[in-house]
Structure formats: structure tokens, C-alpha cells
Design an enzyme around this catalytic site. Sequence first.
Site, PDB file in Angstrom:
ATOM      1  N   ASP A 149       4.319 -15.066  34.682  1.00  0.00           N
ATOM      2  CA  ASP A 149       3.504 -13.962  35.189  1.00  0.00           C
ATOM      3  C   ASP A 149       3.812 -12.683  34.410  1.00  0.00           C
ATOM      4  O   ASP A 149       4.933 -12.167  34.479  1.00  0.00           O
ATOM      5  CB  ASP A 149       3.806 -13.763  36.681  1.00  0.00           C
ATOM      6  CG  ASP A 149       2.782 -12.864  37.363  1.00  0.00           C
ATOM      7  OD1 ASP A 149       1.955 -12.264  36.652  1.00  0.00           O
ATOM      8  OD2 ASP A 149       2.818 -12.778  38.601  1.00  0.00           O
ATOM      9  N   ASP A 150       2.858 -12.201  33.657  1.00  0.00           N
ATOM     10  CA  ASP A 150       2.995 -10.963  32.878  1.00  0.00           C
ATOM     11  C   ASP A 150       3.963 -11.112  31.699  1.00  0.00           C
ATOM     12  O   ASP A 150       4.492 -10.114  31.201  1.00  0.00           O
ATOM     13  CB  ASP A 150       3.466  -9.776  33.740  1.00  0.00           C
ATOM     14  CG  ASP A 150       2.470  -9.343  34.803  1.00  0.00           C
ATOM     15  OD1 ASP A 150       1.427 -10.014  34.950  1.00  0.00           O
ATOM     16  OD2 ASP A 150       2.740  -8.339  35.482  1.00  0.00           O
ATOM     17  N   CYS A 173      -3.865 -10.820  37.096  1.00  0.00           N
ATOM     18  CA  CYS A 173      -3.420 -12.060  37.746  1.00  0.00           C
ATOM     19  C   CYS A 173      -4.501 -12.953  38.356  1.00  0.00           C
ATOM     20  O   CYS A 173      -4.703 -14.078  37.927  1.00  0.00           O
ATOM     21  CB  CYS A 173      -2.434 -11.722  38.863  1.00  0.00           C
ATOM     22  SG  CYS A 173      -0.751 -11.488  38.308  1.00  0.00           S
ATOM     23  N   ARG A 227      -5.863 -16.704  37.094  1.00  0.00           N
ATOM     24  CA  ARG A 227      -5.479 -17.946  37.786  1.00  0.00           C
ATOM     25  C   ARG A 227      -6.699 -18.750  38.238  1.00  0.00           C
ATOM     26  O   ARG A 227      -6.737 -19.984  38.121  1.00  0.00           O
ATOM     27  CB  ARG A 227      -4.586 -17.611  38.988  1.00  0.00           C
ATOM     28  CG  ARG A 227      -3.220 -17.178  38.547  1.00  0.00           C
ATOM     29  CD  ARG A 227      -2.518 -16.229  39.519  1.00  0.00           C
ATOM     30  NE  ARG A 227      -1.502 -15.513  38.743  1.00  0.00           N
ATOM     31  CZ  ARG A 227      -0.259 -15.947  38.576  1.00  0.00           C
ATOM     32  NH1 ARG A 227       0.155 -17.050  39.184  1.00  0.00           N
ATOM     33  NH2 ARG A 227       0.584 -15.290  37.819  1.00  0.00           N
ATOM     34  N   LYS A 270       3.607 -18.905  42.548  1.00  0.00           N
ATOM     35  CA  LYS A 270       2.683 -17.875  43.041  1.00  0.00           C
ATOM     36  C   LYS A 270       1.226 -18.342  42.990  1.00  0.00           C
ATOM     37  O   LYS A 270       0.741 -18.752  41.934  1.00  0.00           O
ATOM     38  CB  LYS A 270       2.869 -16.628  42.173  1.00  0.00           C
ATOM     39  CG  LYS A 270       1.817 -15.560  42.339  1.00  0.00           C
ATOM     40  CD  LYS A 270       2.143 -14.390  41.428  1.00  0.00           C
ATOM     41  CE  LYS A 270       0.978 -13.428  41.311  1.00  0.00           C
ATOM     42  NZ  LYS A 270       1.314 -12.278  40.451  1.00  0.00           N
ATOM     43  N   HIS A 272      -1.835 -16.470  44.576  1.00  0.00           N
ATOM     44  CA  HIS A 272      -2.607 -15.247  44.302  1.00  0.00           C
ATOM     45  C   HIS A 272      -4.105 -15.476  44.195  1.00  0.00           C
ATOM     46  O   HIS A 272      -4.798 -14.826  43.412  1.00  0.00           O
ATOM     47  CB  HIS A 272      -2.079 -14.514  43.062  1.00  0.00           C
ATOM     48  CG  HIS A 272      -2.263 -13.025  43.196  1.00  0.00           C
ATOM     49  ND1 HIS A 272      -1.925 -12.117  42.221  1.00  0.00           N
ATOM     50  CD2 HIS A 272      -2.764 -12.284  44.241  1.00  0.00           C
ATOM     51  CE1 HIS A 272      -2.211 -10.894  42.640  1.00  0.00           C
ATOM     52  NE2 HIS A 272      -2.717 -10.979  43.872  1.00  0.00           N
ATOM     53  N   SER A 304       1.478 -11.395  44.690  1.00  0.00           N
ATOM     54  CA  SER A 304       2.494 -10.846  43.803  1.00  0.00           C
ATOM     55  C   SER A 304       3.724 -10.400  44.580  1.00  0.00           C
ATOM     56  O   SER A 304       3.636 -10.014  45.752  1.00  0.00           O
ATOM     57  CB  SER A 304       1.930  -9.654  43.023  1.00  0.00           C
ATOM     58  OG  SER A 304       0.929 -10.093  42.149  1.00  0.00           O
ATOM     59  N   HIS A 353       7.019 -10.816  36.489  1.00  0.00           N
ATOM     60  CA  HIS A 353       6.281  -9.724  37.132  1.00  0.00           C
ATOM     61  C   HIS A 353       7.295  -8.845  37.857  1.00  0.00           C
ATOM     62  O   HIS A 353       8.182  -9.350  38.533  1.00  0.00           O
ATOM     63  CB  HIS A 353       5.279 -10.341  38.122  1.00  0.00           C
ATOM     64  CG  HIS A 353       4.292  -9.386  38.706  1.00  0.00           C
ATOM     65  ND1 HIS A 353       4.658  -8.388  39.580  1.00  0.00           N
ATOM     66  CD2 HIS A 353       2.947  -9.288  38.570  1.00  0.00           C
ATOM     67  CE1 HIS A 353       3.566  -7.721  39.949  1.00  0.00           C
ATOM     68  NE2 HIS A 353       2.524  -8.242  39.349  1.00  0.00           N
ATOM     69  N   ASP A 399      -0.011 -15.667  32.412  1.00  0.00           N
ATOM     70  CA  ASP A 399      -1.308 -15.362  33.051  1.00  0.00           C
ATOM     71  C   ASP A 399      -2.011 -14.147  32.461  1.00  0.00           C
ATOM     72  O   ASP A 399      -3.210 -13.980  32.621  1.00  0.00           O
ATOM     73  CB  ASP A 399      -1.148 -15.181  34.562  1.00  0.00           C
ATOM     74  CG  ASP A 399      -0.428 -13.886  34.936  1.00  0.00           C
ATOM     75  OD1 ASP A 399       0.436 -13.423  34.157  1.00  0.00           O
ATOM     76  OD2 ASP A 399      -0.727 -13.341  36.019  1.00  0.00           O
ATOM     77  N   ASN A 400      -1.238 -13.270  31.816  1.00  0.00           N
ATOM     78  CA  ASN A 400      -1.812 -12.085  31.152  1.00  0.00           C
ATOM     79  C   ASN A 400      -0.695 -11.426  30.352  1.00  0.00           C
ATOM     80  O   ASN A 400       0.458 -11.851  30.414  1.00  0.00           O
ATOM     81  CB  ASN A 400      -2.442 -11.101  32.156  1.00  0.00           C
ATOM     82  CG  ASN A 400      -1.542 -10.711  33.315  1.00  0.00           C
ATOM     83  OD1 ASN A 400      -1.774 -11.105  34.455  1.00  0.00           O
ATOM     84  ND2 ASN A 400      -0.497  -9.954  33.041  1.00  0.00           N
ATOM     85  N   LYS A 450      -1.194  -5.771  29.460  1.00  0.00           N
ATOM     86  CA  LYS A 450      -1.853  -6.147  30.714  1.00  0.00           C
ATOM     87  C   LYS A 450      -2.926  -5.141  31.116  1.00  0.00           C
ATOM     88  O   LYS A 450      -2.727  -3.935  30.988  1.00  0.00           O
ATOM     89  CB  LYS A 450      -0.789  -6.223  31.810  1.00  0.00           C
ATOM     90  CG  LYS A 450      -1.306  -6.536  33.202  1.00  0.00           C
ATOM     91  CD  LYS A 450      -0.156  -6.620  34.198  1.00  0.00           C
ATOM     92  CE  LYS A 450      -0.655  -6.881  35.609  1.00  0.00           C
ATOM     93  NZ  LYS A 450       0.446  -7.057  36.579  1.00  0.00           N
TER      94      LYS A 450
END
Length: 508
Positions: free
Chosen positions: A44-45, A84, A88, A141, A143, A166, A269, A321-322, A342
Amino acid sequence: MRTWTVLVWLAVAAAGCGGNTAEEAAAPAAAVEPRPNFVVLFADDLGYGDLGSYGHPYNRTPHLDALAAAGQRWTDFYVASPVCSPSRGALLTGRLPVRTGLYGERIGVYFPNDPGGFPDRETTLAETLSAQGYRTGIFGKWHLGDANAAWPTRHGFDEWLGLPYSNDMDDVGQPDFDDLMAISLSGDNDGMAAAMSVRAERYAAPKLEYWNVPLYASKRTDDGFADETIERPADQRTLTRRYTEAAIEFMQASGDAPFFVYLPYTMPHTPLFRSDAFTERSLGGRYGDVIEELDWSVGEIVKALTELGKLDNTLVLFTSDNGPWLTMRTEGGRAGLLRHGKGTTFEGGVRVPAIFSWPGRLAPGVVSELGSTLDLYVTLTLLAGVDSNAGVDGYDLSPVLLQNLESPRREMPYYRNGTLYAYRLGQWKAHFITEGAYRQPPERTEHDVPELYHLLDDPSERFNVAAQQPDVLAEIEAAVAAHTAGLTRLPPEFDRRLVALMDSAEGG
Ligand code: MG
């Protein structure tokens, strides 16, 4: 005030359940026997520049680097959104956020207590694989909505252990979604700035009790679902380890059945947490520690697959994811040589590391073909022997994975919220709109003549060559016209609550 950044395709399930001879005869060319397992590790991130094999000088990621060396390390792999929830949704459906409705024009992601969530009209990769006899587990996660009906076990997963959203949501004593929206709608910039500054202080010195985020477990049962709150607040220091252990137990319990493990890590994240074993261990502070624990997790997954004798029959992908959340300063990652991060449609927002492993099957090497998380739905379901790509925005990447051939993906649209900001055709990328994120420059600008970059000559998007390449711009504009003409859009799901609040404010 900037809002806080935040054709129903017919299910193939019915056709897929029987495993009859007619279906086998129609099995796609890419199908592999015995049917492969799939493990998708989704950070994540995590930024393009955060792994050793992608050029980071200090973060030690030996397990990921070994996978990259023996498998394929992709240089031009994209997510469908720079934030996010839409990213996803796109991975799980193979469909663009504007097609599924899993996006917002005003609200970037799902917030806690949303009455909606992942819509029943959409079909997930887990649903399609489950209908083919796969065991399906998600450890991490979600989300895509925290309402019960939106949980992953309602959308194709047999098991879930993880956070519904998150790890910085549910911040204790701070304005909730309705409060923030009320502040925003009233134009109270001081109130919003105060809320944001408390958040920033908490990120910089994170304590578990600041975030009352729940850790849930859920299983599909013969007559419904078994749902449980494991703890609240979640002990975020333990999440990477516990997701890993749960995923390994799930794989061990699968017997001869093929499995799909989706492991969307909560980290890196912000707020950043890691276990004691990884605390102050890296050269790179808390962020480095977190990355090294993720790498440990990957090593454990590979070890477990090896011990099960399944490594050679499992396609493993590690990606993110980003791009990195740059305004988190040292609590966030880096996009390496890519521009911005991001929230933006510059390369740093949406181009992510992607390492594929499948010993004996993959053509090893560095791959600079185009690929996307949008392509996983088609690629994985075809490898599993089911042709389910109607209405999907992805391509079958198996020719690249298995034979090192050209990618069928030649184009990539870059959406921010519901708007097409940029478009890649071959090695060229045109920006119709440029905009920073999280109050970072550049200011939002709509370009009469798009900015144009050659991503091989200029991966950092520094030199606009639009004036020299009118023919390329014309080609991209034609590609965009074809893309747009083929798109049936749905209204944004994430904005529903804000719209309802605005309506009630007007009504009141
Ligand atoms: Mg993210």
C-alpha cells in the site's frame, strides 16, 4: 477547499461450475495444467523507487530482489488509479473505475461507515476463480466498503483476515467523515487546517491508540458467514506478520485444491508500524524498517510454497496499489526517477514495481512491455482455464510472462477520479490535464495542446516535446476517442454520501 483526498458483464460462474467436457474443449490456449496457484502480494503506497531491485540504495529487500532476479521484473507496470480504493476495485474486477462506479469525483476513496461498498453487480477475480474450484483467501486491507454486504467474503473470498479500510481512518477524537464534510461544505478552512495538522503530528509520532481501526476475520460457511472482530484497535505492529502467517496457514490447508491468495498489506501506508524484530533495524528509519518487514513476509511466503512443493506451480506477483505518499516526508516512500507520487497521474502516481515469479514457467528477465493490474483478471482466469474477459478492460499478459513476447497492451489511460488526465500510446504519453496532489504543485492546468513526453527517452517527464510531434498527438487523440467511445460509465459510488449530505443541507 480541496475535497479530502481522499454492462454488467454476465457472470461466467454458471458456465464455469460444471467442469464439463464442452467447457474443457473451449479452454483457452493459455490454460496451464495442473491449474496454477496465484499469490498476489499488494503493498500500500509503496513507491517505484523503494526496493533494492528498483534502485533504492539502502532498503534491504533480498527476498524480493531474488524473486526479481529469477523471475520477471517489470519496468512499465501500472495501476488504474493513483489512490487506494479505485486501484483495488480495478485489480479485482479487471475493469476501469469509471466502468464499475468504484471511484469518486469528490471523494477519492471509501470512508468508514459507508452504507454502500463493493456492488453486487460486479464480479471479482476471487468469484470467478472460486467458481472454478479455487480456494480463495484475502489477508489484509480490503478498502472496498466496510458495510457487511461489501465484505470480501460476500464477493468471492472464502476467508478474510484484515482491515476494512486504511490504517489512518477511525482517528480517535478527530472529525469523522460527516464532520469533515460539514466543515468542508461550510467553507471552514481553519477548521479543516486544524484537523489536518493534528493528523500530520500523529503520523510523525504514531501510537496505536490514535487509530481505532478494527481487525476483522470472516469465513464463508455452509449456511452463510462467520464474522468476528479480532481486536479494536488493531495492533498495527503485528499486521504484516499476522497477514503472512494467516496466508501461509491457508495455503497449507488447501490440500490438492488450487488457491488464490490476495495479500494486500496495510503497510507502508502511514501511520507506519512494524514488529519488534524489525524496529530500528534498517538504515532507512521507520519507513526502511517497514519495507524490510514486507520483504521478510515475501521470503516467508516463498519458503512456505517451497516446503509445500508448490512454488513451481504458483504464479506470484508483488506490486503496489499506487505511488508513494510524498507529503508524508520521511514516513512515505519514493518514486525513484519517476515524477511526483500518489494522487497524481504523473508516472510516480501510477507506475509501480511489479515482480513476477513462477520458476520453470516464466521467461526470466527485465520486462519493459506495458502491463497493468487491470490485466490480472484476464491473465489469471485464462491461466486457470476460463475465458471470462467480456466487458473487461484488461489484456492477457501470459504471452509476455510465458514466452517473453510483446504485450498485447499498447495503451494506458490515466484517470484521476472520473476524469481522463493523460493517455499513453506505445512509448508516448500525453497529459491533457496536469495537477499535483495534497496541495503540492503543479496547479491544476487543462492544456489546449497536451503536454507530450517520450517515456523511454524521458522517464521523468521533464521535456515536453508536443510542439515537435503533432502527428503523435493526433494519434493519441484518435486512440483516446476510440477508448472513450467504447466506455460505458457509471456514476461515482464514493460520492453518494456527500451528495446525500449536500441534498439534506439544501433541504434543511
Ligand atoms: Mg494506497
